[in-house]
Design a protein around this motif. Sequence first.
Motif, PDB file in Angstrom:
ATOM      1  N   ILE A  75      -1.080  -1.255   3.995  1.00  0.00           N
ATOM      2  CA  ILE A  75      -0.109  -0.469   4.740  1.00  0.00           C
ATOM      3  C   ILE A  75      -0.177  -0.914   6.195  1.00  0.00           C
ATOM      4  CG2 ILE A  75       0.702   1.829   5.396  1.00  0.00           C
ATOM      5  CD1 ILE A  75      -0.752   2.932   2.937  1.00  0.00           C
ATOM      6  N   ASP A  76       0.975  -1.220   6.783  1.00  0.00           N
ATOM      7  CA  ASP A  76       1.041  -1.726   8.155  1.00  0.00           C
ATOM      8  C   ASP A  76       1.564  -0.638   9.090  1.00  0.00           C
ATOM      9  OD1 ASP A  76       0.256  -4.113   7.008  1.00  0.00           O
ATOM     10  OD2 ASP A  76       2.296  -4.914   6.929  1.00  0.00           O
ATOM     11  N   PHE A  77       0.992  -0.594  10.310  1.00  0.00           N
ATOM     12  CA  PHE A  77       1.343   0.436  11.289  1.00  0.00           C
ATOM     13  C   PHE A  77       1.717  -0.199  12.622  1.00  0.00           C
ATOM     14  CE2 PHE A  77      -1.265   2.649   8.251  1.00  0.00           C
ATOM     15  CZ  PHE A  77      -0.852   3.971   8.272  1.00  0.00           C
ATOM     16  N   ARG A  78       2.666   0.441  13.305  1.00  0.00           N
ATOM     17  CA  ARG A  78       2.901   0.197  14.728  1.00  0.00           C
ATOM     18  C   ARG A  78       2.564   1.510  15.425  1.00  0.00           C
ATOM     19  NH1 ARG A  78       7.473  -1.986  14.588  1.00  0.00           N
ATOM     20  NH2 ARG A  78       6.896  -4.159  15.067  1.00  0.00           N
ATOM     21  N   GLY A  79       1.484   1.519  16.202  1.00  0.00           N
ATOM     22  CA  GLY A  79       0.950   2.785  16.696  1.00  0.00           C
ATOM     23  C   GLY A  79       0.460   3.589  15.513  1.00  0.00           C
ATOM     24  N   ASP A  80       0.901   4.849  15.410  1.00  0.00           N
ATOM     25  CA  ASP A  80       0.505   5.642  14.248  1.00  0.00           C
ATOM     26  C   ASP A  80       1.618   5.743  13.217  1.00  0.00           C
ATOM     27  OD1 ASP A  80       2.277   7.318  15.489  1.00  0.00           O
ATOM     28  OD2 ASP A  80       0.971   9.072  15.506  1.00  0.00           O
ATOM     29  N   ALA A  81       2.674   4.941  13.370  1.00  0.00           N
ATOM     30  CA  ALA A  81       3.811   5.003  12.460  1.00  0.00           C
ATOM     31  C   ALA A  81       3.742   3.881  11.424  1.00  0.00           C
ATOM     32  CB  ALA A  81       5.120   4.906  13.240  1.00  0.00           C
ATOM     33  N   PRO A  82       3.774   4.202  10.136  1.00  0.00           N
ATOM     34  CA  PRO A  82       3.796   3.153   9.115  1.00  0.00           C
ATOM     35  C   PRO A  82       5.118   2.408   9.131  1.00  0.00           C
ATOM     36  CG  PRO A  82       4.076   5.324   8.108  1.00  0.00           C
ATOM     37  CD  PRO A  82       3.774   5.560   9.558  1.00  0.00           C
ATOM     38  N   VAL A  83       5.063   1.089   9.057  1.00  0.00           N
ATOM     39  CA  VAL A  83       6.277   0.271   9.111  1.00  0.00           C
ATOM     40  C   VAL A  83       6.484  -0.551   7.847  1.00  0.00           C
ATOM     41  CG1 VAL A  83       6.332   0.147  11.622  1.00  0.00           C
ATOM     42  CG2 VAL A  83       5.046  -1.580  10.341  1.00  0.00           C
ATOM     43  N   GLN A  84       5.448  -0.693   7.037  1.00  0.00           N
ATOM     44  CA  GLN A  84       5.562  -1.460   5.796  1.00  0.00           C
ATOM     45  C   GLN A  84       4.434  -1.076   4.855  1.00  0.00           C
ATOM     46  OE1 GLN A  84       6.733  -5.989   4.654  1.00  0.00           O
ATOM     47  NE2 GLN A  84       5.049  -5.812   6.101  1.00  0.00           N
ATOM     48  N   ALA A  85       4.764  -0.967   3.578  1.00  0.00           N
ATOM     49  CA  ALA A  85       3.756  -0.668   2.562  1.00  0.00           C
ATOM     50  C   ALA A  85       3.791  -1.728   1.485  1.00  0.00           C
ATOM     51  CB  ALA A  85       3.995   0.711   1.950  1.00  0.00           C
ATOM     52  N   GLY A  86       2.624  -2.207   1.100  1.00  0.00           N
ATOM     53  CA  GLY A  86       2.520  -3.143   0.002  1.00  0.00           C
ATOM     54  C   GLY A  86       2.529  -2.414  -1.321  1.00  0.00           C
ATOM     55  N   ASP A  87       1.991  -3.053  -2.345  1.00  0.00           N
ATOM     56  CA  ASP A  87       2.049  -2.491  -3.687  1.00  0.00           C
ATOM     57  C   ASP A  87       0.749  -2.788  -4.405  1.00  0.00           C
ATOM     58  OD1 ASP A  87       4.429  -1.427  -5.625  1.00  0.00           O
ATOM     59  OD2 ASP A  87       2.942  -2.568  -6.752  1.00  0.00           O
ATOM     60  N   GLN A  88       0.295  -1.842  -5.234  1.00  0.00           N
ATOM     61  CA  GLN A  88      -0.937  -2.051  -5.986  1.00  0.00           C
ATOM     62  C   GLN A  88      -0.778  -3.143  -7.038  1.00  0.00           C
ATOM     63  OE1 GLN A  88      -1.900   1.435  -8.426  1.00  0.00           O
ATOM     64  NE2 GLN A  88       0.273   1.948  -8.522  1.00  0.00           N
ATOM     65  N   PHE A  89       0.443  -3.335  -7.526  1.00  0.00           N
ATOM     66  CA  PHE A  89       0.723  -4.422  -8.451  1.00  0.00           C
ATOM     67  C   PHE A  89       1.064  -5.683  -7.641  1.00  0.00           C
ATOM     68  CE2 PHE A  89       1.781  -0.568 -10.787  1.00  0.00           C
ATOM     69  CZ  PHE A  89       1.237  -0.805 -12.043  1.00  0.00           C
ATOM     70  N   GLY A  90       0.667  -6.835  -8.131  1.00  0.00           N
ATOM     71  CA  GLY A  90       1.001  -8.086  -7.461  1.00  0.00           C
ATOM     72  C   GLY A  90       2.417  -8.499  -7.800  1.00  0.00           C
ATOM     73  N   ILE A  91       3.399  -7.752  -7.266  1.00  0.00           N
ATOM     74  CA  ILE A  91       4.792  -8.037  -7.589  1.00  0.00           C
ATOM     75  C   ILE A  91       5.324  -9.182  -6.735  1.00  0.00           C
ATOM     76  CG2 ILE A  91       5.266  -5.696  -8.369  1.00  0.00           C
ATOM     77  CD1 ILE A  91       6.648  -5.197  -5.661  1.00  0.00           C
ATOM     78  N   GLY A  92       6.304  -9.899  -7.258  1.00  0.00           N
ATOM     79  CA  GLY A  92       6.923 -10.968  -6.502  1.00  0.00           C
ATOM     80  C   GLY A  92       7.847 -10.425  -5.438  1.00  0.00           C
ATOM     81  N   ARG A  93       7.957 -11.159  -4.317  1.00  0.00           N
ATOM     82  CA  ARG A  93       8.799 -10.720  -3.195  1.00  0.00           C
ATOM     83  C   ARG A  93       9.760 -11.806  -2.740  1.00  0.00           C
ATOM     84  NH1 ARG A  93       6.861  -5.965  -0.866  1.00  0.00           N
ATOM     85  NH2 ARG A  93       4.892  -5.257  -1.759  1.00  0.00           N
TER      86      ARG A  93
END
Length: 378
Positions: free
Chosen positions: A356-374
Amino acid sequence: MNSIWAGRSRWGILGLILLGLQGRQCLAADATDPQAVRHLLYVTEPGIRDDLKYGGAGILVFDIDQGHKFVRRIATLASLEKKPENVKGVCASAATGRLYLSTLKHLYCLDLKTDQALWDRAPPGGCDRMSITPDGRTLFVPSLEGPHWNVIDATSGKVLGKIETKSASHNKICSLDGSRAYCAGLKSPLLTVVDTSTRQIVDTVGPFSGSIRPFTVNAKRTFCFVTVNGLLGFEIGDLNTGKMVHRVEVQGFKTGPTMRHGCPSHGVGLTPDEREIWVCDSFNRRLHVFDATVMPPKQLASVALRDEPGWVTFSVDGRFAYPSTGDVIDTRERKVVAGLQDEHGQQVQSEKLLEIDFRGDAPVQAGDQFGIGRATGN
């Protein structure tokens, strides 16, 4: 909010609040540039059955940018139980700022900005490894190896409906575009395809050579890659025709008894760019890497691990592979570059983790527990 705290000691609640405050202070202290994006790995525990020796209980946060350094531990309603249940799955939405984790009986929701609990539900039939639609609005939650899948409102936790496959529901993936959900049961060689807008079954894929274990899908919804009972390797299904098209066996390695899951390969993932497939090998304690740019995929390399892997996923940018053993692998060098350790120096392992990626305390992107293609480009 009173209902979610029922039956819990005031000291447990106080500890949860204090740990949350300390965690946010730690996050703020490390964020020297308020506009910089921090890439964090969220690891839920107990994530190897209910065994607390692999990192205790709660959510352990690691700083990907700082060599996967331990940042903090988040106490949850699940971890405050006298005997914490197995964590069965984890997912998150940056759009709504929420994280969800499931145990054998409960589904929990946390606020990613504050680390505080928002609700705790007990869906009919229990829970297994769930998935969330990309808009963060809907959860598809398997009952615990039961006949159905619960469709749940991600805001309130209310059950909206159910999908019945009678396949011993187990793993669920929502497609990257949000239009389809894929259901795999422990007692079926068929992958069930659901239209997320109508919540109706629209297709099946297979049959594969055995019951489906962990699986993944590519971004364009053209192929699925599944592990099955009895196979060291994986099989490939064509999501357009509904047919199994390839069986890929790992070469140069023998199978043998495993500590968990009862199958040679329990875990498979696509690198986000979809150029490689990584598959678990429990008996030989390895991940095997395949070239996914050709069909059938070609075996390229193997990476030795510190324990038996039962899962694999990736950082959002694909730089790191995360097997359940707690090894951190540089995907370009195909080499272990770190090992997850908690605040006590204890080795951390979990099959339920995501970035999970944050800018300050705000989440900006979440990954996935499954290795899904992007890979969504042409």
